[in-house]
Enzyme design. Structure first.
Site, PDB file in Angstrom:
ATOM      1  CG  ASN A   5      -0.281 -46.586   1.670  1.00 50.31           C
ATOM      2  OD1 ASN A   5      -0.096 -45.572   1.001  1.00 50.31           O
ATOM      3  ND2 ASN A   5      -1.368 -46.773   2.409  1.00 50.31           N
ATOM      4  CD1 TRP A   6       6.212 -45.364   0.368  1.00 46.01           C
ATOM      5  CD2 TRP A   6       6.889 -43.755  -1.045  1.00 46.01           C
ATOM      6  NE1 TRP A   6       7.357 -45.806  -0.265  1.00 46.01           N
ATOM      7  CE2 TRP A   6       7.800 -44.839  -1.137  1.00 46.01           C
ATOM      8  CE3 TRP A   6       7.107 -42.633  -1.849  1.00 46.01           C
ATOM      9  CZ2 TRP A   6       8.908 -44.814  -1.981  1.00 46.01           C
ATOM     10  CZ3 TRP A   6       8.213 -42.609  -2.698  1.00 46.01           C
ATOM     11  CH2 TRP A   6       9.100 -43.688  -2.746  1.00 46.01           C
ATOM     12  CE  LYS A   7      -0.668 -45.308   5.812  1.00 46.38           C
ATOM     13  NZ  LYS A   7      -1.348 -45.508   7.062  1.00 46.38           N
TER      14      LYS A   7
ATOM     15  CG  HIS B 179      -5.647 -47.425   3.211  1.00 42.80           C
ATOM     16  ND1 HIS B 179      -5.863 -46.747   4.383  1.00 42.80           N
ATOM     17  CD2 HIS B 179      -4.502 -48.108   3.377  1.00 42.80           C
ATOM     18  CE1 HIS B 179      -4.870 -47.009   5.228  1.00 42.80           C
ATOM     19  NE2 HIS B 179      -4.028 -47.833   4.635  1.00 42.80           N
TER      20      HIS B 179
ATOM     21  CD  GLU C 226      -4.537 -44.076   6.566  1.00 40.49           C
ATOM     22  OE1 GLU C 226      -4.061 -43.686   5.491  1.00 40.49           O
ATOM     23  OE2 GLU C 226      -3.832 -44.587   7.471  1.00 40.49           O
TER      24      GLU C 226
ATOM     25  CD  GLU D  79      -3.780 -52.185   5.339  1.00 40.41           C
ATOM     26  OE1 GLU D  79      -2.557 -52.249   5.350  1.00 40.41           O
ATOM     27  OE2 GLU D  79      -4.411 -51.137   5.108  1.00 40.41           O
TER      28      GLU D  79
ATOM     29  N   GLY E  52      -1.084 -47.760  11.816  1.00 39.71           N
ATOM     30  CA  GLY E  52      -0.421 -46.548  12.300  1.00 39.71           C
ATOM     31  C   GLY E  52      -0.419 -46.413  13.805  1.00 39.71           C
TER      32      GLY E  52
ATOM     33  CB  SER F 215       1.730 -51.668  13.554  1.00 35.73           C
ATOM     34  OG  SER F 215       0.919 -50.527  13.802  1.00 35.73           O
TER      35      SER F 215
ATOM     36  N   GLY G 122       2.746 -49.281   5.921  1.00 39.67           N
ATOM     37  CA  GLY G 122       2.621 -47.827   5.879  1.00 39.67           C
ATOM     38  C   GLY G 122       3.897 -47.176   6.385  1.00 39.67           C
ATOM     39  N   GLY G 123       3.895 -46.784   7.658  1.00 43.54           N
ATOM     40  CA  GLY G 123       4.995 -46.014   8.245  1.00 43.54           C
ATOM     41  C   GLY G 123       6.383 -46.574   7.958  1.00 43.54           C
TER      42      GLY G 123
HETATM   43  C1  PEP Z   1      -1.349 -48.940   5.940  1.00 43.24           C
HETATM   44  O1  PEP Z   1      -1.528 -47.750   5.867  1.00 43.24           O
HETATM   45  O2  PEP Z   1      -1.788 -49.671   5.030  1.00 43.24           O
HETATM   46  C2  PEP Z   1      -0.631 -49.447   7.097  1.00 43.24           C
HETATM   47  C3  PEP Z   1      -0.651 -50.734   7.306  1.00 43.24           C
HETATM   48  O3  PEP Z   1       0.009 -48.527   7.892  1.00 43.24           O
HETATM   49  P1  PEP Z   1       1.072 -48.847   9.082  1.00 43.24           P
HETATM   50  O4  PEP Z   1       2.015 -49.880   8.550  1.00 43.24           O
HETATM   51  O5  PEP Z   1       1.735 -47.531   9.349  1.00 43.24           O
HETATM   52  O6  PEP Z   1       0.270 -49.359  10.224  1.00 43.24           O
END
Ligand code: PEP
Length: 268
Positions: free
Chosen positions: A11-13, A107, A109, A184, A190, A228, A249-250
């Site tokens: 997920n590049w956000k 998600h 967010e 999640e 994040g 993470s 994500g990151g």
């Molecule tokens: C996400 O946004 O779905 C996520 C899991 O982010 P991160 O891996 O950065 O925690």
């Protein structure tokens, strides 16, 4: 232990320029080409809307016979209605037309920062199914909910709201419209604080039990962990019997980290 093919989804956000999106896609394609035959996992990237055409063209150039063969393409959201006068929204059928086969829905967010409700997530899931898109639906608890020992009831309520769509899904069917669940924990997204593999496994097992109690195909439904995940902790998570992949994500913004999550290395 399920026999689902693991799904490794990025997920590049709201990150990246055209140049960085192209560089990342090319790096991933090069690394994925080195996979042993049979490959093991299924791979997916979900760039921001504006970068979808560019990434799609790059994937089509890499494998003209099937643009998603090495790396599938997904979006991070879609509109709850099918089309029409809704300024700024993007519909499920537009995403299909743009070459997407997947979409991330619900998600945290979007739920917590943008006020998305369970009812809206359900409507979006139904639009995705109508358009023939596979979905990754995110569920998870806040830190306060975990501390109050409400993790499982919170997740069950989020899933229950989606029941009308889950009942119409084709679990595990890579060729049919599939609904994947991503657990999640919000406190792990994040933050660099991943859930331990054991803790994630406990929640995944509870989700699978719940699916069974609803008469859904519990063993064939892929349940991903997200929060993470990076190359250093992925193997431990993926070794758990009820973890069928990861939503990243990151770490999905780095070719080396993302490939490393699936046990691959980037080409020098
Ligand atoms: C996400 O946004 O779905 C996520 C899991 O982010 P991160 O891996 O950065 O925690």
């Amino acid at each position: 232990m399920t026999d689902c093919v693991p799904l490794i989804a990025g997920n590049w956000k709201m990150n990246g320029t055209r140049a960085s999106a192209l560089e990342l896609t090319r790096g991933l394609v090069a690394g994925l080409r080195e996979r042993p035959p049979g490959g093991g996992s299924q791979w997916l990237v979900c760039p921001p809307f504006v970068h979808l055409p560019l990434v799609e063209a790059c994937l089509r150039e890499a494998t003209p016979e099937d643009a998603g063969a090495l790396l599938a393409l997904g979006a991070q959201n879609l509109a709850a209605t099918a089309g029409g006068a809704l300024t700024g929204e993007v519909s499920a059928s537009m995403l299909r037309d743009a070459g997407c086969t997947w979409v991330i829905l619900g998600h945290s967010e979007r739920r917590t920062l943008l006020g998305e409700t369970d009812a809206q997530v359900l409507a979006k899931l139904q639009r995705a199914q109508e358009a023939g898109l596979h979905s990754i639906v995110c569920v998870g608890e806040t830190e306060a909910q975990r501390e109050a020992q409400r993790t499982v009831p919170v997740i069950e309520a989020q899933l229950e709201a989606l029941l009308p769509a889950l009942q119409g899904a084709s679990p595990g069917g890579l060729g049919a419209t599939e609904v994947v669940i991503a657990y999640e924990p919000i406190w792990a997204i994040g933050t660099g604080r991943s859930a331990t593999a054991e803790l994630a496994q406990e929640v995944h097992a509870a989700i699978r039990r719940w699916l069974g109690t609803q008469g859904l195909e519990a063993r064939a439904t892929r349940i991903l962990y997200g929060g993470s995940v990076k190359a250093a902790n992925a193997a431990q998570l993926l070794a758990m019997p009820d973890i069928d992949g990861v939503l990243v994500g990151g770490a999905s913004l780095s070719v080396g980290e993302f490939l490393g999550i699936g046990g691959l290395s980037s080409r020098p």
